[in-house]
Design a protein around this motif. Structure first.
Motif, short mmCIF file in Angstrom:
data_model
loop_
_atom_site.label_atom_id
_atom_site.label_comp_id
_atom_site.label_asym_id
_atom_site.label_seq_id
_atom_site.Cartn_x
_atom_site.Cartn_y
_atom_site.Cartn_z
N TYR A 160 7.51 -5.27 7.16
CA TYR A 160 7.01 -4.00 7.71
C TYR A 160 7.08 -4.10 9.22
O TYR A 160 7.28 -5.18 9.77
CB TYR A 160 5.56 -3.71 7.27
CG TYR A 160 4.60 -4.84 7.54
CD1 TYR A 160 3.96 -4.99 8.78
CD2 TYR A 160 4.35 -5.79 6.56
CE1 TYR A 160 3.11 -6.04 9.02
CE2 TYR A 160 3.50 -6.85 6.80
CZ TYR A 160 2.89 -6.98 8.03
OH TYR A 160 2.06 -8.04 8.28
N LYS B 167 -3.42 6.46 7.47
CA LYS B 167 -3.47 7.09 6.14
C LYS B 167 -4.73 6.68 5.39
O LYS B 167 -5.39 7.49 4.74
CB LYS B 167 -2.26 6.63 5.31
CG LYS B 167 -0.97 7.37 5.60
CD LYS B 167 0.03 6.99 4.50
CE LYS B 167 1.44 7.00 5.00
NZ LYS B 167 2.40 6.45 4.04
N VAL C 213 -2.91 4.42 -1.63
CA VAL C 213 -3.73 5.13 -0.64
C VAL C 213 -4.46 6.28 -1.33
O VAL C 213 -5.67 6.48 -1.14
CB VAL C 213 -2.85 5.65 0.53
CG1 VAL C 213 -3.66 6.54 1.46
CG2 VAL C 213 -2.23 4.48 1.30
N TYR D 181 0.85 -1.20 0.00
CA TYR D 181 0.00 0.00 0.00
C TYR D 181 0.88 1.24 0.00
O TYR D 181 1.10 1.86 1.04
CB TYR D 181 -0.90 0.02 1.24
CG TYR D 181 -2.09 -0.90 1.19
CD1 TYR D 181 -3.35 -0.42 0.84
CD2 TYR D 181 -1.97 -2.24 1.51
CE1 TYR D 181 -4.46 -1.26 0.80
CE2 TYR D 181 -3.06 -3.10 1.48
CZ TYR D 181 -4.30 -2.59 1.13
OH TYR D 181 -5.39 -3.43 1.09
N LEU E 60 -0.14 3.10 8.23
CA LEU E 60 -0.93 2.80 7.05
C LEU E 60 -2.44 2.88 7.35
O LEU E 60 -3.22 3.44 6.58
CB LEU E 60 -0.55 1.41 6.51
CG LEU E 60 -1.41 0.85 5.40
CD1 LEU E 60 -1.37 1.75 4.17
CD2 LEU E 60 -0.97 -0.56 5.04
N LYS F 261 4.83 1.05 11.04
CA LYS F 261 4.46 1.28 9.63
C LYS F 261 3.02 0.84 9.40
O LYS F 261 2.25 1.50 8.69
CB LYS F 261 5.36 0.44 8.72
CG LYS F 261 6.68 1.10 8.40
CD LYS F 261 6.76 1.34 6.91
CE LYS F 261 7.62 2.51 6.61
NZ LYS F 261 8.73 2.49 5.91
#
Ligand code: SF4
Length: 475
Positions: free
Chosen positions: A312, A323, A280, A275, A320, A316
């Motif tokens: 990841y 976001k 996003v 992603y 995500l 993180k």
């Protein structure tokens, strides 16, 4: 004409492969049998993700062969899919009456091989070889089959995975990542839309890696589509607001988004590290891309994420989710979690619990770790005892269910848009639809509602189900 019965184990990719094999056989004149006992040919499309799934398919085949023997029926039987790929001839050594073993790059050869077996030209066929371009052969659909398939269809965009998570057998059963071209996928989606499909789910083992190996080749023109001037520009972009350079997967989303008649786009399975900001941003600017994202977490502990080779960190992952929620408020977030991975301590598990409390997933699919042969994790020290895996599974399940119940209750009194798929499987008097954020809604409906996008008011909730009334908002 010979009749065939296909039983499918495992994931949506397997369901899609079975549908493509069934469509291939129907096109060759086979008829689909309603049960294995009534069929001339029985195929089991198998799953290798957990040992239990493999044992289930082997036992099932043992029963099928035993029944056919005792009833003195002649039947052609075969394994296909992931377990066929990983075990190959070993399956015939174990069950000598099995006629066919078809690997994951050979689904398109099913009709040819079955014809040979039925005609008595060959006695046994085992084919698990790699075959170039096989990723482009999962293409045909059985649209007049179930209610769901005529409204909503799955389209296979790629095969294989290069991530090599240490617990996962998929890279061994499905091979290296190989992607179809965008024109080829778009042509399939266009055909589906022309036949009345309104929602498409793009499918693959790791769809967010779509086209990374092929890059510019994903635009090889096999139809009348436009080709982008530069491979990283956003071609056929729905919105001029896009200023980001797009990954191949986002280029594909944009191209599918252009198709008239298609109302909704989904995809599965993605990887959290896939992603990027462009994906996003796609949620914010592509209205047909449903506000629903599956983010397979696997663990909330950085130490375990590293051991799993996930690529990841906890931070993180949390970033995500923030976001995505900023890009598309109200987005439905679901996840997969493994409990009891080798070396998982109570502290690691607490990290997973705390992450789930923080993110508040709409749903989570929890798996008790199951060692898979030939995977690095199976040989890791500190395997977690079964009783501990069970106990953690229950604790996590309780938490996830509590959070989900609260989130579902918050829908009561709200108006949501659903795409009606057809009658409910459990109660034919009820019809079932899906919200854009991927929640199932049941309502008192009829055949006239099938395929419609309609608004319903949510009146009550059940376990991972919403109950709505369209009459209140569609007067
Ligand atoms: S990304 Fe998914 S399919 Fe690929 S190895 Fe990891 S778990 Fe398996």
């Amino acid at each position: 004409m010979p009749s065939v019965f296909i039983k499918t184990y495992g994931c949506q990719m397997n369901e899609r492969d079975s549908e493509a094999v069934a469509a291939q056989l129907v096109a060759k004149g086979y008829v689909l049998a309603k049960s294995e006992a009534a069929a001339d040919v029985v195929l089991l499309n198998t799953c290798s993700v957990r040992d239990f799934a493999e044992q289930k398919a082997i036992n099932k085949m043992g029963n099928i062969l035993g029944t056919a023997r005792s009833e003195q029926r002649t039947q052609i039987t075969g394994f296909m899919g992931c377990m066929a790929q990983s075990r190959g001839r070993e399956l015939i050594d174990r069950l000598p009456d099995v006629d066919l073993v078809l690997g994951t790059q050979k689904f398109h050869r099913a009709a040819e091989y079955l014809d040979e077996l039925l005609a008595g030209k060959r006695d046994k066929i085992v084919d698990v070889e790699a075959e170039a371009k096989s990723e482009a052969t999962i293409r045909e659909h059985l649209l007049n089959g179930s209610a769901k398939t005529s409204v909503s269809a799955f389209v296979s965009i790629m095969q294989g995975c290069n991530q090599h998570c240490t617990f996962c057998i998929v890279p061994a059963t499905r091979g290296e990542e190989r992607s179809r071209t965008i024109p080829d996928i778009v042509a399939e989606c266009r055909e589906l839309a022309a036949r009345g499909v309104r929602e498409i789910t793009l499918l693959g083992q790791i769809v967010t890696s779509y086209g990374r190996r092929e890059q510019r080749d994903i635009w090889q023109v096999t139809s009348d589509m436009k080709q982008p001037a530069e491979p990283h520009e956003t071609p056929l972009c729905h919105s001029s607001l896009s200023t980001l350079h797009s990954s191949p997967f986002v280029q594909l989303l944009e191209a599918v988004h252009e198709i008239d008649g298609l109302e909704r786009i989904r995809f599965t399975s993605p990887h959290p590290k896939g992603y990027g900001d462009d994906l996003v941003a796609a949620y914010a600017r592509l209205p047909k891309l449903c506000e629903s994202a599956h983010l397979p977490l696997q663990s909330g502990s950085d130490r375990l994420l590293k051991l799993m080779h996930r690529g990841y960190t906890r931070e993180k992952f949390l970033g995500l989710t923030r976001k995505l929620r900023r890009a598309r408020p109200g987005i439905g977030l679901t996840t997969d979690i493994i409990v009891g991975f080798p070396g998982e301590t109570e502290e690691d598990f607490e990290q997973t619990l705390s992450l789930c409390r923080e993110v508040e997933f709409d749903n989570a699919y929890i798996f008790k770790y199951s060692p898979r042969r030939d995977t690095p994790a199976a040989a890791m020290p500190d395997q977690v005892p079964v009783a501990v895996r069970e106990e953690r599974n229950h604790r996590l399940l309780d938490l996830v269910n509590d959070i989900a119940a609260r989130k579902y209750d918050a829908f009561i009194g709200r108006q949501v848009q659903i795409l009606v798929e057809g009658p409910s499987r459990k109660n034919a008097a009820r019809y079932t639809g899906r919200t854009r954020c991927n929640k199932i809604v049941l309502f008192d409906g009829g055949e006239r509602h099938r395929g419609q996008l309609m608004d319903v008011k949510i009146e009550r909730t059940g376990s991972f189900t919403l109950y709505g009334d369209p009459a209140i908002v569609n007067v």
